[in-house]
Design an enzyme around this catalytic site. Structure first.
Site, PDB file in Angstrom:
ATOM      1  N   PHE A 151       9.793  16.345   8.529  1.00 59.44           N
ATOM      2  CA  PHE A 151       9.995  15.534   9.761  1.00 59.44           C
ATOM      3  C   PHE A 151       8.910  14.260   9.676  1.00 59.44           C
ATOM      4  O   PHE A 151       8.528  13.727  10.599  1.00 59.44           O
ATOM      5  CB  PHE A 151       9.662  16.187  10.948  1.00 59.44           C
ATOM      6  CG  PHE A 151      10.170  17.682  10.924  1.00 59.44           C
ATOM      7  CD1 PHE A 151      11.711  17.751  11.043  1.00 59.44           C
ATOM      8  CD2 PHE A 151       9.563  18.630  11.123  1.00 59.44           C
ATOM      9  CE1 PHE A 151      12.358  18.824  11.082  1.00 59.44           C
ATOM     10  CE2 PHE A 151      10.335  19.983  11.082  1.00 59.44           C
ATOM     11  CZ  PHE A 151      11.606  20.076  11.215  1.00 59.44           C
ATOM     12  N   GLY A 208      19.459  11.104  10.317  1.00 56.39           N
ATOM     13  CA  GLY A 208      18.465  12.420  10.512  1.00 56.39           C
ATOM     14  C   GLY A 208      17.484  12.045  11.588  1.00 56.39           C
ATOM     15  O   GLY A 208      16.970  12.982  12.311  1.00 56.39           O
ATOM     16  N   GLU A 209      17.344  10.788  12.085  1.00 52.09           N
ATOM     17  CA  GLU A 209      16.409  10.706  13.179  1.00 52.09           C
ATOM     18  C   GLU A 209      17.065   9.947  14.437  1.00 52.09           C
ATOM     19  O   GLU A 209      16.325  10.170  15.503  1.00 52.09           O
ATOM     20  CB  GLU A 209      15.440   9.531  12.661  1.00 52.09           C
ATOM     21  CG  GLU A 209      14.589  10.009  11.558  1.00 52.09           C
ATOM     22  CD  GLU A 209      13.789   8.972  10.787  1.00 52.09           C
ATOM     23  OE1 GLU A 209      12.702   8.808  11.139  1.00 52.09           O
ATOM     24  OE2 GLU A 209      14.370   8.297  10.070  1.00 52.09           O
ATOM     25  N   GLY A 218      23.124   6.631   8.713  1.00 51.07           N
ATOM     26  CA  GLY A 218      21.822   7.303   8.793  1.00 51.07           C
ATOM     27  C   GLY A 218      21.985   8.165   9.999  1.00 51.07           C
ATOM     28  O   GLY A 218      22.156   7.707  11.038  1.00 51.07           O
ATOM     29  N   LYS A 265      29.428  19.339   8.785  1.00 49.58           N
ATOM     30  CA  LYS A 265      28.796  20.350   8.946  1.00 49.58           C
ATOM     31  C   LYS A 265      27.390  19.992   8.914  1.00 49.58           C
ATOM     32  O   LYS A 265      26.518  19.963   9.822  1.00 49.58           O
ATOM     33  CB  LYS A 265      29.016  21.564   8.168  1.00 49.58           C
ATOM     34  CG  LYS A 265      28.309  22.647   8.583  1.00 49.58           C
ATOM     35  CD  LYS A 265      28.546  23.780   7.589  1.00 49.58           C
ATOM     36  CE  LYS A 265      29.887  24.351   7.849  1.00 49.58           C
ATOM     37  NZ  LYS A 265      30.166  25.650   7.026  1.00 49.58           N
ATOM     38  N   THR A 266      26.696  19.193   7.857  1.00 49.74           N
ATOM     39  CA  THR A 266      25.315  18.888   7.712  1.00 49.74           C
ATOM     40  C   THR A 266      24.908  17.923   8.723  1.00 49.74           C
ATOM     41  O   THR A 266      24.034  17.698   8.985  1.00 49.74           O
ATOM     42  CB  THR A 266      25.007  18.488   6.350  1.00 49.74           C
ATOM     43  OG1 THR A 266      25.915  17.459   5.858  1.00 49.74           O
ATOM     44  CG2 THR A 266      25.504  19.796   5.258  1.00 49.74           C
ATOM     45  N   ARG A 278      30.130   6.274   8.693  1.00 47.01           N
ATOM     46  CA  ARG A 278      30.855   7.078   7.973  1.00 47.01           C
ATOM     47  C   ARG A 278      30.067   8.418   7.894  1.00 47.01           C
ATOM     48  O   ARG A 278      29.022   8.499   7.617  1.00 47.01           O
ATOM     49  CB  ARG A 278      31.239   6.698   6.561  1.00 47.01           C
ATOM     50  CG  ARG A 278      31.937   7.770   5.760  1.00 47.01           C
ATOM     51  CD  ARG A 278      33.462   8.224   6.228  1.00 47.01           C
ATOM     52  NE  ARG A 278      34.249   7.089   6.000  1.00 47.01           N
ATOM     53  CZ  ARG A 278      35.567   6.886   6.713  1.00 47.01           C
ATOM     54  NH1 ARG A 278      35.609   7.509   7.707  1.00 47.01           N
ATOM     55  NH2 ARG A 278      36.212   5.787   6.448  1.00 47.01           N
TER      56      ARG A 278
END
Length: 768
Positions: free
Chosen positions: A256, A734-735, A732, A664-665, A659
């Protein structure tokens, strides 16, 4: 739980392509069966163990160290202090022209100085035959000090804050028009102050390092988020060639942002291995992580909004004060989203910083935007209440066509569509507007909403791709796997680029012996590797076509690149079934065991070229476009009317993230960010003693992260519309999930109770 848009999934699955499908992570079996090896699990013969001794003062000098009792503990090999440690080179000055100079978490040259710069700074390392002996002996090292005055009270020092300087990576100030005058003249306005406390990452895997020297060659196993930076930093600190340092990190148990920089534990483990001549392992305790690894800065923010009676914004002011350590740390981009989200006639954003005698702060998931969106989006909700307007309607009425401050075009922006999708799934139309008007027995029910926002980044990445005569593909890049499924996503990308089954692709990563990958930060890793990977696959296809064209028996003889497509495990003339040849046949006929293509180089010249390539593309894109992921967070809370207990009961997050590579991830990443946002809103807080800067709750027993019972089912959906300016259209993920989340909770709590909490976390005492 929605993992990919219903309208899109059947079409994707019919095509048989890999990108977009919810493919299981390739690292899943290793992690669920316990065979995945983390940095503290590599066996070495005769390995020793290290433990840190932390300073108990805030600032001053060491006047004496008594190690006799520690050395008397059976199994202790060494007590390393500033009096006997070999010299190391200090960290280099920070420069945006040399991004690896950002690697050091602190400017302190550990154990090469008698100075103490913060409470908890390592002042000694004990090395022993067992971890237990090292820990016992560390508690017996006696250190005396001469203390100096220290400045540690963030709240008390805010009046001394200084303007943050701008650089090519981050701007400290921006404006359009006279926002203060526009605010004063606005028919409707709010002028509010919000605060957020310090936070810590608390990854499941505490920071750990295993280090072994062989002459001047060094092998390090470390849970790092940036293999390239760590390798360069260790080579510089210990005066050895970078090519003689190998960093191995195939699995990172959460990070993180906390494992981006090079912290004391890693440097001192390497030092201990050099001193003792043995492999050494150090696993930080939870308290040790808090004492030696930076966390998120606290913040104090002003958000002032002015509008006409129709809700059109005439003024937007967002200013912040954050903290850095006197020996390191960098400002967070707290006002970043306020430059881009709303089309106000006049805008002022400004960031200020205070330097304290504290451990350096560091990046933490969505640094800046996570706490900045709390203040901005809570203030927008407060303005909506003043106007008597629906919060979504107010946001949509001020949705810009171009970037508000400088007029740049958005490369891709579908926030309206995200709000429409999320509102429908959440049932926003069922919400009644007055605070406290919705109940379920003893529970006060509230619904809140907020915008999510995070900028899009792309770094340099070196990649090689090999096609073997048996039809298998090998992708090699030293990127990172911290739980987001990076190897799976890149395998999907390579499979589609070469027209082979996903199962035919193997991805090697997490090792500095591989081509240098980007750091895992800024939600940039997937796009960065994808950009180079798709180029490498294109080069490989052309190379294989050239082989086929030279073969007299090939059906591709004479074919031009534009006439050929990759599918069904080979190259085929477009639009002509059966007119192609498998990769295996091409290589076998050519007498070649494999063909390989590369993008980027790890030579000295190649490294410089990669840095130039990144900076030039970054600056060019910044001049032309505004690129970002965005979304809408919908939260329902229930608040006990008597006790003030808050429970998040429902959540819908609707996102525009370009895109989606793996359904799932992607959903897992977005959901994880929301969970972190809920923790930030309701419980997470690093408590700092304002007298001495010492962290008072350095453990998971007292720093409260959300547990399973705190989190409702989280419905995640996304638009899956590509950004044409990004590799494969991905932006992107993740954040962006954490941004806006705390504001959505705060807005829902206000709707339920009528109480507005502007100082996180929202605890019982603030509601009663």
């Amino acid at each position: 739980m929605t993992e990919t848009p219903v309208r899109d999934r059947p079409a994707r699955e019919r095509t048989g392509r890999s990108v977009g499908r919810p493919i299981d992570r390739v690292d899943g079996p290793a992690k669920t069966t316990g065979t995945a090896r983390f940095s503290a699990e590599y066996p070495y013969p005769d390995i020793a163990y290290a433990a840190l001794v932390h300073a108990t003062i805030t600032r001053g000098r060491i006047t004496g160290i008594g190690a006799e009792e520690a050395l008397a503990v059976p199994g202790v090999l060494a007590v390393i202090t500033h009096t006997n440690a070999p010299p190391m080179k200090p960290p280099p000055p920070v420069s945006v022209l040399n991004l690896s100079s950002l690697a050091s978490g602190s400017k302190v040259n550990y154990l090469n100085t008698d100075e103490v710069h913060w409470s908890g700074q390592p002042v000694a390392v004990v090395v022993a035959e067992t971890q237990e002996a090292a820990a016992q002996a560390a508690g017996l090292v006696r250190v005396t000090y001469q203390e100096s005055p220290a400045t540690v009270d963030f709240a008390g020092e805010q009046g001394n804050a200084t303007p943050q300087k701008s650089n090519p990576l981050q701007q400290g100030e921006g404006h359009k028009g006279d926002a203060e005058a526009a605010l004063a003249a606005a028919p409707v306005s709010v002028d509010l102050r919000y605060t957020t406390p310090p936070h810590h990452h608390n990854a499941m895997e505490p920071h750990a390092t295993t280090a072994a020297w062989d002459g001047d060659r060094l092998t390090v196993h470390d849970g790092t988020q940036n293999i390239g930076w760590l390798r360069t930093a260790l080579a510089q600190r210990f005066g050895v060639p970078a090519e003689g340092v190998r960093v191995i990190a195939p699995f990172v148990g959460g990070a993180f942002g906390g494992k981006t920089m090079v912290w004391a534990g890693t440097v001192l483990t390497v030092l201990a291995a050099r001193v003792t001549g043995r492999a050494v392992r150090m696993t930080l305790t939870r308290e040790g992580v808090y004492r030696t690894v930076g966390g998120r800065t606290p913040s104090a923010q002003r958000v002032a909004l002015g509008a006409g009676a129709d809700g059109r914004l005439t003024a937007l002011i967002h200013t912040s004060v954050t903290q850095v350590g006197r020996v390191g740390g960098s400002p967070e981009q707290v006002t970043s989203q306020s430059r881009h989200l709303y089309d106000a006639a006049a805008i002022l954003v400004q960031q200020r910083i205070v330097e304290l005698d504290m451990l350096s702060n560091t990046v933490m998931r969505a640094p800046g935007e996570s706490i900045g969106t709390f203040a901005l989006e809570a203030a927008v909700d407060e303005l909506a209440c003043e106007l008597g307007m629906d919060p979504i309607e107010l946001r949509m009425r001020n949705e810009p066509e171009r970037n508000p401050i400088d007029g740049k075009r958005f490369s891709h922006r579908m926030l309206r569509e995200a709000y429409a999708l999320g509102a429908e799934r959440f049932g926003w139309a069922d919400r009644t507007a007055p605070p406290g008007s919705m109940r379920d027995g003893r529970w006060l029910v509230g619904m809140g909403v907020a915008s999510a926002y995070h900028p899009s980044w792309e770094m340099a990445a070196n990649v090689t791709v090999r096609m073997s005569a048996d039809g298998t593909v090998l992708v090699r890049c030293g990127f990172h796997e911290m739980g987001m499924g990076g190897a799976t996503a890149q395998g999907q990308i390579a499979a589609d680029a070469l027209g082979v089954p996903f199962e035919a692709v193997r991805v090697e990563y997490g090792d500095s012996d591989l081509p240098t990958g980007p750091g895992a930060g800024g939600s940039a890793q997937t796009a960065s590797v994808a950009a180079s990977l798709t180029k490498a696959c294109e080069k490989l296809r052309r190379s294989l076509l050239a082989l086929a064209r030279r073969s007299a028996g090939s059906p591709l003889r004479g074919a031009r690149p534009g006439e050929v497509e990759a599918r069904d495990g080979g190259l085929h003339r477009a639009g002509h079934p059966g007119s192609g040849e498998s990769y295996a046949a091409i290589l076998t006929r050519a007498g070649r065991p494999f063909a390989e293509a590369a993008v980027g180089s790890d030579t000295r010249a190649g490294t410089v070229a990669g840095q130039v390539r990144f900076m030039s593309k970054f600056l060019m894109d910044r001049r032309r476009w505004m690129k970002a992921a965005c979304g809408a967070q919908f939260c329902e809370v229930r608040v006990d009317q008597d006790t003030g207990e808050v429970r998040v009961s429902r959540w819908v997050g609707a996102f525009d993230v370009g895109r989606v590579i793996n359904a799932k991830t992607a959903a897992s990443q977005l959901r994880g960010g929301i969970v972190m946002g809920i923790g930030m809103a309701l419980s997470e807080e690093t408590l700092v003693d304002p007298r001495n800067g010492r962290i008072m709750n350095p453990s998971l027993a007292e720093y409260h992260v959300p547990v399973h019972a705190d989190i409702p089912p989280i419905d995640v959906c996304y638009l899956d519309e590509p950004d044409p300016t990004m590799p494969l259209g991905l932006v992107g993920i993740g954040e962006v999930g954490i941004t806006g989340a705390a504001a959505a909770v705060a807005n829902a709590v206000h709707h339920a109770t009528g109480r507005r909490v502007r100082d996180l976390p929202i605890t019982l005492d603030k509601l009663l």
